[in-house]
Write a protein that holds these residues in place. Structure first.
Motif, short mmCIF file in Angstrom:
data_model
loop_
_atom_site.label_atom_id
_atom_site.label_comp_id
_atom_site.label_asym_id
_atom_site.label_seq_id
_atom_site.Cartn_x
_atom_site.Cartn_y
_atom_site.Cartn_z
N TRP A 37 -138.67 61.70 70.34
CA TRP A 37 -138.07 60.64 69.52
C TRP A 37 -136.54 60.66 69.63
O TRP A 37 -135.91 59.61 69.67
N ILE A 38 -135.97 61.86 69.68
CA ILE A 38 -134.51 61.97 69.83
C ILE A 38 -134.09 61.39 71.17
O ILE A 38 -133.14 60.59 71.27
N ALA A 39 -134.80 61.77 72.24
CA ALA A 39 -134.46 61.29 73.58
C ALA A 39 -134.64 59.78 73.68
O ALA A 39 -133.83 59.09 74.30
N ILE A 63 -133.61 68.69 75.58
CA ILE A 63 -133.19 68.70 74.18
C ILE A 63 -133.96 69.75 73.40
O ILE A 63 -133.41 70.43 72.52
N HIS A 64 -135.24 69.90 73.72
CA HIS A 64 -136.07 70.89 73.03
C HIS A 64 -135.53 72.30 73.23
O HIS A 64 -135.45 73.09 72.28
N GLY A 110 -130.13 71.63 79.42
CA GLY A 110 -130.48 71.64 78.01
C GLY A 110 -130.06 72.89 77.27
O GLY A 110 -129.86 72.86 76.06
N PHE A 111 -129.92 74.00 78.02
CA PHE A 111 -129.56 75.25 77.37
C PHE A 111 -128.20 75.18 76.67
O PHE A 111 -127.91 75.96 75.75
N ALA A 112 -127.33 74.25 77.09
CA ALA A 112 -126.00 74.11 76.48
C ALA A 112 -126.11 73.26 75.22
O ALA A 112 -125.41 72.26 75.04
N PHE A 113 -127.02 73.67 74.32
CA PHE A 113 -127.24 73.01 73.04
C PHE A 113 -127.58 71.53 73.19
O PHE A 113 -127.31 70.73 72.30
N LEU A 142 -137.63 60.16 80.00
CA LEU A 142 -137.77 60.44 78.58
C LEU A 142 -138.29 61.86 78.34
O LEU A 142 -137.73 62.61 77.53
N LEU A 143 -139.34 62.25 79.06
CA LEU A 143 -139.92 63.58 78.88
C LEU A 143 -138.96 64.67 79.35
O LEU A 143 -138.85 65.73 78.72
N ALA A 144 -138.28 64.42 80.47
CA ALA A 144 -137.33 65.43 80.98
C ALA A 144 -136.18 65.62 80.01
O ALA A 144 -135.76 66.75 79.72
#
Length: 347
Positions: A127-129, A264-265, A207-210, A257-259
């Motif tokens: 949802w965020i993405a 983000i996750h 994504g690891f960078a917050f 979207l999933l990537a």
């Protein structure tokens, strides 16, 4: 005389070590041989031929071998014996604790549950993405609508042919439906696919960078699409353009979207680990997102096939919407309806 005494002492030391090694081997060799036979059968796919006693003895034999290896190392026993025990211990570890599954079985489990389950577990991040991607599209559209110069900042220069602000309706329509003019738009479609594939990988990897780089990548990528949409919308061709894009775009954008959600996750789990440690939270999120990313690759392959064939063969706008919409419905059912109900009914 002294030399002979030294030589004699050295020989006695060697003989003592050899005797010690032989005695050590004789006392434990039966267990090693039995473990080796059990492991060999399991490696050859003959586990069903093992007796109940062998299966029950396997963990104890493994621990005994580890103990023997530790003693052999501490006592500096025969190097060949140590190498043998190390190899046997390693094989045993993968047999006792490793994942015992074939590729076909893994593939079946991946498509029948693990992929869709991993996607549902990051629903909040999806949802965020999705919100970020919509915002990016609106941003690109709004920027170009306010100042057409933004178009050239967002869209690569090599695509600035007839698809530019101020282009006539006839010229733009020709890029969507005329077989003669489709090559240029085909190049743009190929660019979108290549660019989106790179964005998908980077959105996850960073994504690891917050999750900040992942979000920025999604915004920038969708701003490009928003800018191009405005060019066609200014001549009343937004419906036709979206239809042209939807054939492969629904699958391709779903992959993005999933990537993005996977990246983000990971970032969100690191930033807000909750009761877990940062390391544990990152590990669990990374494993879950890795499963999602395997599926993203599959989605991109499907999108590439649709882009390479269906987009060029189908020029009817309604049919384009049918294909693109059908693909979107299929993915939504697969991830959030069909598999979910199937798993609940099995509980």
């Amino acid at each position: 005389m002294v030399k002979m005494s030294v030589d004699s002492t050295a020989q006695q030391t060697i003989q003592t070590a050899a005797l010690k090694s032989d005695r050590f081997r004789l006392e434990r060799e039966a267990d090693w041989i039995r473990l080796d036979e059990i492991i060999t059968k399991m490696e050859k796919g003959k586990a069903r031929r093992l007796s109940d006693d062998d299966i029950l003895a396997l963990p104890a034999l493994y621990r005994t071998t580890l103990s023997s290896l530790s003693i052999a190392r501490d006592s500096s026993l025969d190097a060949d014996l140590i190498a043998y025990l190390e190899g046997l211990a390693l094989r045993s570890y993968f047999t006792v604790y490793g994942t015992q599954t074939s590729f076909a079985r893994w593939l079946k489990e991946f498509f029948s549950g693990s992929w869709s389950r991993a996607v549902r577990e990051i629903k909040l991040d999806i949802w965020i993405a999705l919100s970020v991607m919509i915002a990016g599209t609106l941003l690109g559209y709004t920027l170009v609508a306010g100042d057409s110069d933004w178009f050239y900042a967002l869209v690569p220069g090599n695509f600035a042919d007839v698809r530019v602000p101020g282009a006539s309706e006839e010229a733009l329509r020709g890029t969507l439906f005329s077989a003669k003019e489709q090559d240029g738009l085909g190049v743009f479609a190929a660019y979108l696919f290549s660019n989106n594939a790179q964005v998908a990988i980077l959105a996850f990897a960073l994504g690891f960078a917050f999750a900040v780089p992942s979000i920025l990548l999604l915004i920038h990528n969708m701003a490009l699409l928003g800018a191009m949409l405005w060019v066609f919308a200014q001549r009343g061709l937004s419906t036709e353009f979206i239809g042209w894009l939807s054939i492969h775009g629904t699958t391709e954008l779903f992959a993005i979207l999933l990537a993005g959600a996977a990246g983000i996750h990971v970032g969100r789990s690191i930033a807000f680990p909750g009761a877990k440690s940062h390391l544990v939270a990152a590990k669990e999120a990374g494993m879950r997102s890795a499963v999602v990313m395997v599926g993203v690759v599959i989605l991109l392959i499907c999108a590439g096939l649709l882009e390479g064939f269906a987009r060029q063969l189908i020029i009817d706008t309604a049919l384009r919407y049918v294909i693109g919409g059908s693909m979107l419905v299929f993915w939504l059912l697969y991830f959030f309806v069909f598999r979910h109900n199937q798993m609940e009914s099995g509980q």
